[in-house]
Write an enzyme that holds these catalytic residues in place. Structure first.
Site, PDB file in Angstrom:
ATOM      1  N   TYR A 109       0.818  -1.218   0.000  1.00 41.62           N
ATOM      2  CA  TYR A 109       0.000   0.000   0.000  1.00 41.62           C
ATOM      3  C   TYR A 109       0.855   1.274   0.000  1.00 41.62           C
ATOM      4  CZ  TYR A 109      -3.707   3.357   0.745  1.00 41.62           C
ATOM      5  OH  TYR A 109      -4.557   4.416   0.586  1.00 41.62           O
ATOM      6  N   TYR A 136      10.826 -10.742   0.233  1.00 41.02           N
ATOM      7  CA  TYR A 136       9.702 -11.350  -0.483  1.00 41.02           C
ATOM      8  C   TYR A 136       9.171 -10.329  -1.484  1.00 41.02           C
ATOM      9  CZ  TYR A 136       5.043 -13.589  -1.016  1.00 41.02           C
ATOM     10  OH  TYR A 136       3.895 -14.156  -1.499  1.00 41.02           O
ATOM     11  N   LYS A 165      12.640 -14.296  -2.117  1.00 41.20           N
ATOM     12  CA  LYS A 165      11.566 -15.085  -2.706  1.00 41.20           C
ATOM     13  C   LYS A 165      11.014 -14.260  -3.850  1.00 41.20           C
ATOM     14  CE  LYS A 165       6.899 -16.849  -1.891  1.00 41.20           C
ATOM     15  NZ  LYS A 165       5.758 -16.980  -0.940  1.00 41.20           N
TER      16      LYS A 165
END
Length: 296
Positions: A109, A136, A165
């Site tokens: 956000y 991530y 990731k």
């Protein structure tokens, strides 16, 4: 040394009908994953509905997983937040419980700049200097993309930022990252349909949704590739594609929880705003599971 190599499961958080966390069922799932050959547990990630757990539930679930697994395989705790201070608090707690690593999603956000990402990850890492961190990158969910140069700068300059990731789905970006990294970053696929392509670029494994329903097959896919059996690995990857597509035909973790319930695992429902899978998609999922060789 890498936190883990192979297939790590992004495990679901089972719920009772009243929506509370079902720790007895979580213990069962953890044991089944270990027995199935899963190489690491990733607790309280996206698939674990971390965004709708209270901070208390989130931390209790992490501690429960660490205590239950008891060092048999690594446990990596999802402790990211769009608030840096919250991520620091969660990360320090998870580290104190003995987490083998932390999975830190990009701030969602807020849409941080690349400089903001460097500041965010550096502050979190400095707060838990002895605990390795996997970044991530999942821009489709967060609106924020870690550029290759940013990931490399963090890995080179912050000692406990060790991996990423990658769930951008952009193989060109991932190739650029690994070219620039020159071995300084551990790469994990964040997409089950791209495990082999990411491994071929130097990846060490996958953080997987598929592993929830097919732990052995997901482990074997990575293990075969690592052992040089690329044909065998590709056979598993390609056979799994219809099931993977079904597991993502609605937003994760809606389908994977439905799949586990179809298997009789009784992991419960989801917390709003996530809702139950449509009947039409559930039929597609059930067929894909049957074709793959799993089901009730």
């Amino acid at each position: 040394m890498a936190i883990f190599k192979g297939a790590g499961v992004a495990i679901v958080t089972p719920m009772y009908e009243d929506g509370s966390v079902n720790y007895d069922k979580l213990a069962e799932l953890l044991e089944e994953q270990i027995a199935g050959g899963t190489d690491a547990i990733i607790i309280c990630g996206t698939t674990g509905e971390s965004s709708t757990l209270t901070h208390g539930e989130h931390l209790k679930t992490i501690k429960f997983a660490i205590d239950t697994v008891a060092g048999r395989i690594p446990v990596i705790a999802g402790t990211g937040s769009n608030c840096t201070e919250t991520a620091i608090m969660m990360s320090k707690e998870a580290a104190s419980y003995g987490a083998d690593g932390l999975l830190i999603v990009t701030p969602y956000y807020n849409k941080a700049t690349q400089n903001g990402l460097i500041a965010h990850y550096t502050a979190i890492a400095n707060a838990v200097p002895e605990t390795p961190i996997i970044m991530y990158n999942v821009p489709s969910r967060t609106g924020c993309n870690i550029q290759p140069a940013t990931a490399v700068a963090l890995a080179k300059n912050v000692k406990n930022i060790v991996g990423i990731k990658e769930a951008s789905g952009d193989l060109s970006q991932i190739a650029k990252l690994m070219s620039m990294a020159d071995g300084c970053i551990d790469l994990y696929s964040g997409n089950d349909d791209q495990v082999l392509p990411v491994l071929s670029l130097g990846g060490l494994g996958v953080i997987s949704v598929l592993s929830n329903v097919a732990p052995k097959e997901t482990h074997d896919m990575v293990a075969k590739f690592m052992d040089g059996d690329t044909k065998g690995a590709a056979e598993i990857q390609l056979k799994a594609i219809p099931l993977i597509n079904a597991l993502f035909c609605e937003v994760n973790p809606i389908p994977v929880k439905a799949a586990l319930n179809l298997m009789g695992k009784n992991v419960g429902s989801l917390r709003m705003p996530l809702t139950e899978m449509t009947d039409a998609n559930k039929e597609v999922l059930a067929k894909a599971m049957k074709d793959f060789g799993i089901g009730e």
